[in-house]
Structure formats: structure tokens, C-alpha cells
Design a protein around this motif. Structure first.
Motif, mmCIF file in Angstrom:
data_model
loop_
_atom_site.group_PDB
_atom_site.id
_atom_site.type_symbol
_atom_site.label_atom_id
_atom_site.label_comp_id
_atom_site.label_asym_id
_atom_site.label_seq_id
_atom_site.Cartn_x
_atom_site.Cartn_y
_atom_site.Cartn_z
ATOM 1 N N ALA A 102 0.851 -1.188 0.000
ATOM 2 C CA ALA A 102 0.000 0.000 0.000
ATOM 3 C C ALA A 102 0.886 1.238 0.000
ATOM 4 O O ALA A 102 1.090 1.864 1.034
ATOM 5 N N PRO A 103 1.444 1.602 -1.163
ATOM 6 C CA PRO A 103 2.295 2.787 -1.214
ATOM 7 C C PRO A 103 1.485 4.057 -1.040
ATOM 8 O O PRO A 103 0.265 4.068 -1.211
ATOM 9 N N GLY A 104 2.178 5.148 -0.725
ATOM 10 C CA GLY A 104 1.508 6.426 -0.569
ATOM 11 C C GLY A 104 0.949 6.953 -1.876
ATOM 12 O O GLY A 104 -0.170 7.450 -1.935
ATOM 13 N N ILE A 105 1.751 6.840 -2.956
ATOM 14 C CA ILE A 105 1.352 7.329 -4.280
ATOM 15 C C ILE A 105 1.750 6.288 -5.321
ATOM 16 O O ILE A 105 2.845 5.728 -5.253
ATOM 17 N N VAL A 106 0.875 6.058 -6.301
ATOM 18 C CA VAL A 106 1.151 5.124 -7.388
ATOM 19 C C VAL A 106 0.902 5.830 -8.718
ATOM 20 O O VAL A 106 -0.138 6.457 -8.893
ATOM 21 N N VAL A 107 1.862 5.726 -9.623
ATOM 22 C CA VAL A 107 1.693 6.237 -10.982
ATOM 23 C C VAL A 107 1.593 5.011 -11.881
ATOM 24 O O VAL A 107 2.487 4.172 -11.892
ATOM 25 N N TYR A 108 0.483 4.921 -12.617
ATOM 26 C CA TYR A 108 0.266 3.730 -13.438
ATOM 27 C C TYR A 108 -0.356 4.107 -14.775
ATOM 28 O O TYR A 108 -0.807 5.232 -14.976
ATOM 29 N N SER A 109 -0.382 3.144 -15.671
ATOM 30 C CA SER A 109 -0.872 3.342 -17.029
ATOM 31 C C SER A 109 -2.345 3.754 -17.051
ATOM 32 O O SER A 109 -3.158 3.243 -16.284
ATOM 33 N N SER A 110 -2.662 4.634 -17.979
ATOM 34 C CA SER A 110 -4.060 5.050 -18.132
ATOM 35 C C SER A 110 -4.909 3.945 -18.768
ATOM 36 O O SER A 110 -6.123 4.075 -18.865
ATOM 37 N N ASP A 111 -4.266 2.843 -19.171
ATOM 38 C CA ASP A 111 -5.001 1.694 -19.695
ATOM 39 C C ASP A 111 -5.792 0.974 -18.600
ATOM 40 O O ASP A 111 -6.661 0.170 -18.898
ATOM 41 N N HIS A 112 -5.467 1.255 -17.356
ATOM 42 C CA HIS A 112 -6.121 0.584 -16.225
ATOM 43 C C HIS A 112 -7.271 1.444 -15.696
ATOM 44 O O HIS A 112 -7.124 2.653 -15.520
ATOM 45 N N ASP A 113 -8.389 0.820 -15.412
ATOM 46 C CA ASP A 113 -9.547 1.502 -14.823
ATOM 47 C C ASP A 113 -9.149 2.015 -13.433
ATOM 48 O O ASP A 113 -8.741 1.226 -12.581
ATOM 49 N N PRO A 114 -9.247 3.312 -13.180
ATOM 50 C CA PRO A 114 -8.790 3.850 -11.896
ATOM 51 C C PRO A 114 -9.568 3.347 -10.687
ATOM 52 O O PRO A 114 -9.116 3.506 -9.562
ATOM 53 N N TYR A 115 -10.717 2.731 -10.911
ATOM 54 C CA TYR A 115 -11.519 2.229 -9.793
ATOM 55 C C TYR A 115 -11.324 0.738 -9.554
ATOM 56 O O TYR A 115 -11.870 0.198 -8.605
ATOM 57 N N GLU A 116 -10.566 0.090 -10.392
ATOM 58 C CA GLU A 116 -10.345 -1.355 -10.257
ATOM 59 C C GLU A 116 -9.089 -1.619 -9.438
ATOM 60 O O GLU A 116 -8.039 -1.043 -9.673
ATOM 61 N N ARG A 117 -9.223 -2.479 -8.470
ATOM 62 C CA ARG A 117 -8.097 -2.882 -7.622
ATOM 63 C C ARG A 117 -7.996 -4.391 -7.607
ATOM 64 O O ARG A 117 -9.004 -5.051 -7.682
ATOM 65 N N PRO A 118 -6.846 -4.963 -7.515
ATOM 66 C CA PRO A 118 -5.546 -4.295 -7.429
ATOM 67 C C PRO A 118 -5.078 -3.810 -8.796
ATOM 68 O O PRO A 118 -5.578 -4.242 -9.826
ATOM 69 N N ILE A 119 -4.095 -2.943 -8.776
ATOM 70 C CA ILE A 119 -3.477 -2.465 -10.010
ATOM 71 C C ILE A 119 -2.371 -3.458 -10.358
ATOM 72 O O ILE A 119 -1.481 -3.700 -9.536
ATOM 73 N N PRO A 120 -2.402 -4.034 -11.545
ATOM 74 C CA PRO A 120 -1.339 -4.986 -11.913
ATOM 75 C C PRO A 120 0.038 -4.320 -11.907
ATOM 76 O O PRO A 120 0.194 -3.206 -12.430
ATOM 77 N N ALA A 121 1.005 -4.972 -11.321
ATOM 78 C CA ALA A 121 2.354 -4.415 -11.210
ATOM 79 C C ALA A 121 2.934 -4.057 -12.570
ATOM 80 O O ALA A 121 3.690 -3.089 -12.688
#
Length: 54
Positions: free
Chosen positions: A2-21
Motif C-alpha cells: 500500500a504505497p503512498g502514491i502510485v503512478v500507473y498506465s491510463s489503460d487501467h480503470d482507476p476504480y479497479e483494484r488491485p493495479i497490476p504491477a
């Protein structure tokens, strides 16, 4: 993890968890006095094991 901030691809739905590494570009860990050891040692190793480079 559970990091403080995560920067990830816009290909991922921002409401879906977990975010694939594989879609994570950067994690920022906020270090607090009560969890300093975990924040500086354990968490970075877990991110590296998951293939998150930064």
C-alpha cells in the motif's frame, strides 16, 4: 502493498483494484516514524520483487 502514491498506465480503470504491477511506473512510499523500517526496507523489496523499478 500500500504505497503512498502510485503512478500507473491510463489503460487501467482507476476504480479497479488491485493495479497490476506490470502497469505501475512509479511508487512513492511516505515514510512515517511508526512504520519507518517497513517503509524503507520491506516495501521497496516487495515492489522490486513485483517488477516495479521506480
Amino acid at each position: 502493498m500500500a504505497p503512498g502514491i502510485v503512478v500507473y498506465s491510463s489503460d487501467h480503470d482507476p476504480y479497479e483494484r488491485p493495479i497490476p504491477a506490470a502497469l505501475v511506473s512509479l511508487v512513492i512510499e511516505v515514510v512515517s516514524p511508526s512504520t519507518k523500517r517497513k517503509d524503507r526496507r520491506t516495501q521497496p523489496a516487495l515492489y522490486a520483487d513485483a517488477g516495479i523499478r521506480h
